[in-house]
Design an enzyme around this catalytic site. Structure first.
Site, PDB file in Angstrom:
ATOM      1  N   ASP A  10       0.876  -1.160   0.000  1.00  9.61           N
ATOM      2  CA  ASP A  10       0.000   0.000   0.000  1.00  9.61           C
ATOM      3  C   ASP A  10       0.923   1.221   0.000  1.00  9.61           C
ATOM      4  OD1 ASP A  10      -2.293   1.671   0.536  1.00  9.61           O
ATOM      5  OD2 ASP A  10      -1.651   1.723   2.637  1.00  9.61           O
ATOM      6  N   LEU A  11       0.393   2.384  -0.305  1.00  8.78           N
ATOM      7  CA  LEU A  11       1.225   3.598  -0.340  1.00  8.78           C
ATOM      8  C   LEU A  11       1.050   4.462   0.915  1.00  8.78           C
ATOM      9  CD1 LEU A  11       2.953   5.838  -1.673  1.00  8.78           C
ATOM     10  CD2 LEU A  11       0.905   6.533  -2.917  1.00  8.78           C
ATOM     11  N   ASP A  12      -0.167   5.049   1.038  1.00  8.59           N
ATOM     12  CA  ASP A  12      -0.409   6.022   2.106  1.00  8.59           C
ATOM     13  C   ASP A  12      -0.283   5.369   3.477  1.00  8.59           C
ATOM     14  OD1 ASP A  12      -1.210   8.236   0.329  1.00  8.59           O
ATOM     15  OD2 ASP A  12      -2.939   6.999  -0.126  1.00  8.59           O
ATOM     16  N   THR A  18       1.523  10.139   3.915  1.00  9.26           N
ATOM     17  CA  THR A  18       0.394  10.845   3.293  1.00  9.26           C
ATOM     18  C   THR A  18      -0.924  10.561   4.005  1.00  9.26           C
ATOM     19  OG1 THR A  18       0.594   9.090   1.680  1.00  9.26           O
ATOM     20  CG2 THR A  18       1.161  11.305   0.928  1.00  9.26           C
ATOM     21  N   LYS A  46      -8.777   5.124   6.536  1.00  6.50           N
ATOM     22  CA  LYS A  46      -7.519   4.728   5.897  1.00  6.50           C
ATOM     23  C   LYS A  46      -7.810   3.615   4.895  1.00  6.50           C
ATOM     24  CE  LYS A  46      -4.205   6.024   9.472  1.00  6.50           C
ATOM     25  NZ  LYS A  46      -3.291   5.518  10.507  1.00  6.50           N
ATOM     26  N   SER A 115      -2.454   0.781  -4.229  1.00  5.32           N
ATOM     27  CA  SER A 115      -3.024   1.896  -3.470  1.00  5.32           C
ATOM     28  C   SER A 115      -4.428   2.193  -3.967  1.00  5.32           C
ATOM     29  CB  SER A 115      -2.153   3.142  -3.656  1.00  5.32           C
ATOM     30  OG  SER A 115      -2.796   4.262  -3.093  1.00  5.32           O
ATOM     31  N   ALA A 116      -5.293   2.629  -3.039  1.00 10.97           N
ATOM     32  CA  ALA A 116      -6.651   3.036  -3.421  1.00 10.97           C
ATOM     33  C   ALA A 116      -6.660   4.469  -3.945  1.00 10.97           C
ATOM     34  CB  ALA A 116      -7.573   2.930  -2.208  1.00 10.97           C
ATOM     35  N   LYS A 146     -10.993  -1.197  -1.589  1.00  9.56           N
ATOM     36  CA  LYS A 146     -10.729  -1.883  -0.318  1.00  9.56           C
ATOM     37  C   LYS A 146     -11.901  -1.616   0.631  1.00  9.56           C
ATOM     38  CE  LYS A 146      -5.813  -0.875  -0.942  1.00  9.56           C
ATOM     39  NZ  LYS A 146      -4.633  -0.119  -0.484  1.00  9.56           N
ATOM     40  N   GLU A 170       0.121  -3.391   4.564  1.00  9.42           N
ATOM     41  CA  GLU A 170      -0.927  -2.385   4.747  1.00  9.42           C
ATOM     42  C   GLU A 170      -0.883  -1.735   6.121  1.00  9.42           C
ATOM     43  OE1 GLU A 170      -3.505  -0.775   3.751  1.00  9.42           O
ATOM     44  OE2 GLU A 170      -3.883  -1.514   1.731  1.00  9.42           O
ATOM     45  N   ASP A 171      -1.309  -0.470   6.200  1.00 10.23           N
ATOM     46  CA  ASP A 171      -1.436   0.200   7.506  1.00 10.23           C
ATOM     47  C   ASP A 171      -2.899   0.335   7.927  1.00 10.23           C
ATOM     48  OD1 ASP A 171      -2.050   2.132   5.486  1.00 10.23           O
ATOM     49  OD2 ASP A 171      -1.884   3.684   7.016  1.00 10.23           O
TER      50      ASP A 171
HETATM   51  C1  G6P Z   1      -5.700   5.751   0.250  1.00  8.37           C
HETATM   52  C2  G6P Z   1      -5.832   6.473   1.569  1.00  8.37           C
HETATM   53  C3  G6P Z   1      -7.232   7.001   1.777  1.00  8.37           C
HETATM   54  C4  G6P Z   1      -7.684   7.792   0.563  1.00  8.37           C
HETATM   55  C5  G6P Z   1      -7.640   6.902  -0.674  1.00  8.37           C
HETATM   56  C6  G6P Z   1      -8.081   7.634  -1.936  1.00  8.37           C
HETATM   57  O1  G6P Z   1      -6.282   4.503   0.374  1.00  8.37           O
HETATM   58  O2  G6P Z   1      -5.483   5.620   2.634  1.00  8.37           O
HETATM   59  O3  G6P Z   1      -7.238   7.817   2.926  1.00  8.37           O
HETATM   60  O4  G6P Z   1      -9.007   8.282   0.741  1.00  8.37           O
HETATM   61  O5  G6P Z   1      -6.310   6.447  -0.836  1.00  8.37           O
HETATM   62  O6  G6P Z   1      -7.126   8.615  -2.256  1.00  8.37           O
HETATM   63  P1  G6P Z   1      -7.321   9.683  -3.401  1.00  8.37           P
HETATM   64  O7  G6P Z   1      -5.951  10.295  -3.531  1.00  8.37           O
HETATM   65  O8  G6P Z   1      -7.754   8.969  -4.638  1.00  8.37           O
HETATM   66  O9  G6P Z   1      -8.345  10.647  -2.927  1.00  8.37           O
HETATM   67 MG    MG Z   2      -2.676   3.086   3.731  1.00  7.98          MG
END
Ligand code: G6P
Ligand code: MG
Length: 222
Positions: A10-12, A18, A46, A115-116, A146, A170-171
């Site tokens: 996952d990224l964020d 982020t 998240k 990442s989502a 997710k 994942e976090d």
């Molecule tokens: C990640 C983050 C979420 C965020 C989602 C969508 O999964 O953990 O907090 O809402 O991405 O991000 P975006 O940049 O598409 O709004």
């Molecule tokens: Mg995350």
């Protein structure tokens, strides 16, 4: 037989902070709507995509808005998020990420991103690590976000590996559920009291130990 073919990140909140920037941007929207939004709410968001995050905030405030207003709020949140990530640079990569990637490459394990976020490619390029990935998933192209497994399955497909031979990192609670639904081994980054469905949890990426992960992963199959 099981082999470790790929680790899908996952990224964020896993590679960089982020998750905190998403929190700041959502809190501004919630404040404007007179809805309280705290860290506990943020924990639930998240890994949750943009539309569903806004739905959660509106439901919390018992607020119904029309389509145009909904779209406007999404845009406002994203505009602020884009301003915040403009400052992101390679120094924002969490400690431990580069050495972890180096260990994976040394072991011929592929590296994927699930990442989502529709801003994932931008953040990855700002962090200066896009060349290290064998495949970067596209959040916009999967049907279900997710905790559905779709993004992890699409990345496994893109990497040309079987999901059962993948480890997801994942976090987020929603993210760990997505990994488990994809039939992968789940490594959580954060609090093991929160990430209860993960197979193994490290407090942060600097503690991520690939040998320990691989041992636990291969043992989980026996
Ligand atoms: C990640 C983050 C979420 C965020 C989602 C969508 O999964 O953990 O907090 O809402 O991405 O991000 P975006 O940049 O598409 O709004
Ligand atoms: Mg995350």
């Amino acid at each position: 037989m099981m082999t470790t073919d790929a680790v899908i990140f996952d990224l964020d909140g896993v590679l960089t902070d982020t998750a905190e920037l998403h929190f700041i941007a959502w809190q501004a929207i919630a404040n404007k709507l007179n809805i309280t939004f705290d860290k506990e709410d943020n924990e639930k968001l998240k890994g949750v995509d943009r539309e569903n995050s806004l739905k959660y905030i509106l439901a919390k405030g018992n607020l119904a808005v029309g389509t145009a207003k909904f779209e406007q709020l999404l845009k406002e949140k994203n505009d602020q998020y884009l301003t915040l990530i403009n400052e992101v640079n390679p120094s924002h990569l969490f400690d431990g990420v580069l050495s972890c990637f180096a260990a994976l490459k040394k072991s011929n394990v592929k590296i994927g991103l699930a990442s989502a976020s529709k801003n994932a490619s931008l953040v990855i390029s700002k962090l200066g690590i896009e060349h290290l990935f064998d495949f970067i998933g596209d959040a916009a192209s999967v049907a279900n976000s997710k905790p559905a497994p779709d993004i992890f399955l699409s990345v496994a497909h893109g990497l040309n590996v079987l999901p059962k031979n993948c480890i997801g990192v994942e976090d987020a609670v929603a993210g760990v559920r997505a990994i488990k639904s994809a039939n992968m081994f789940a490594v959580g980054i954060g609090d093991n009291q929160i990430l209860t469905q993960a197979d193994l949890v490290f407090p942060s990426m600097s503690e991520f130990d690939f040998n320990q992960v691989e041992t636990a992963f291969l043992l989980s199959a026996t």
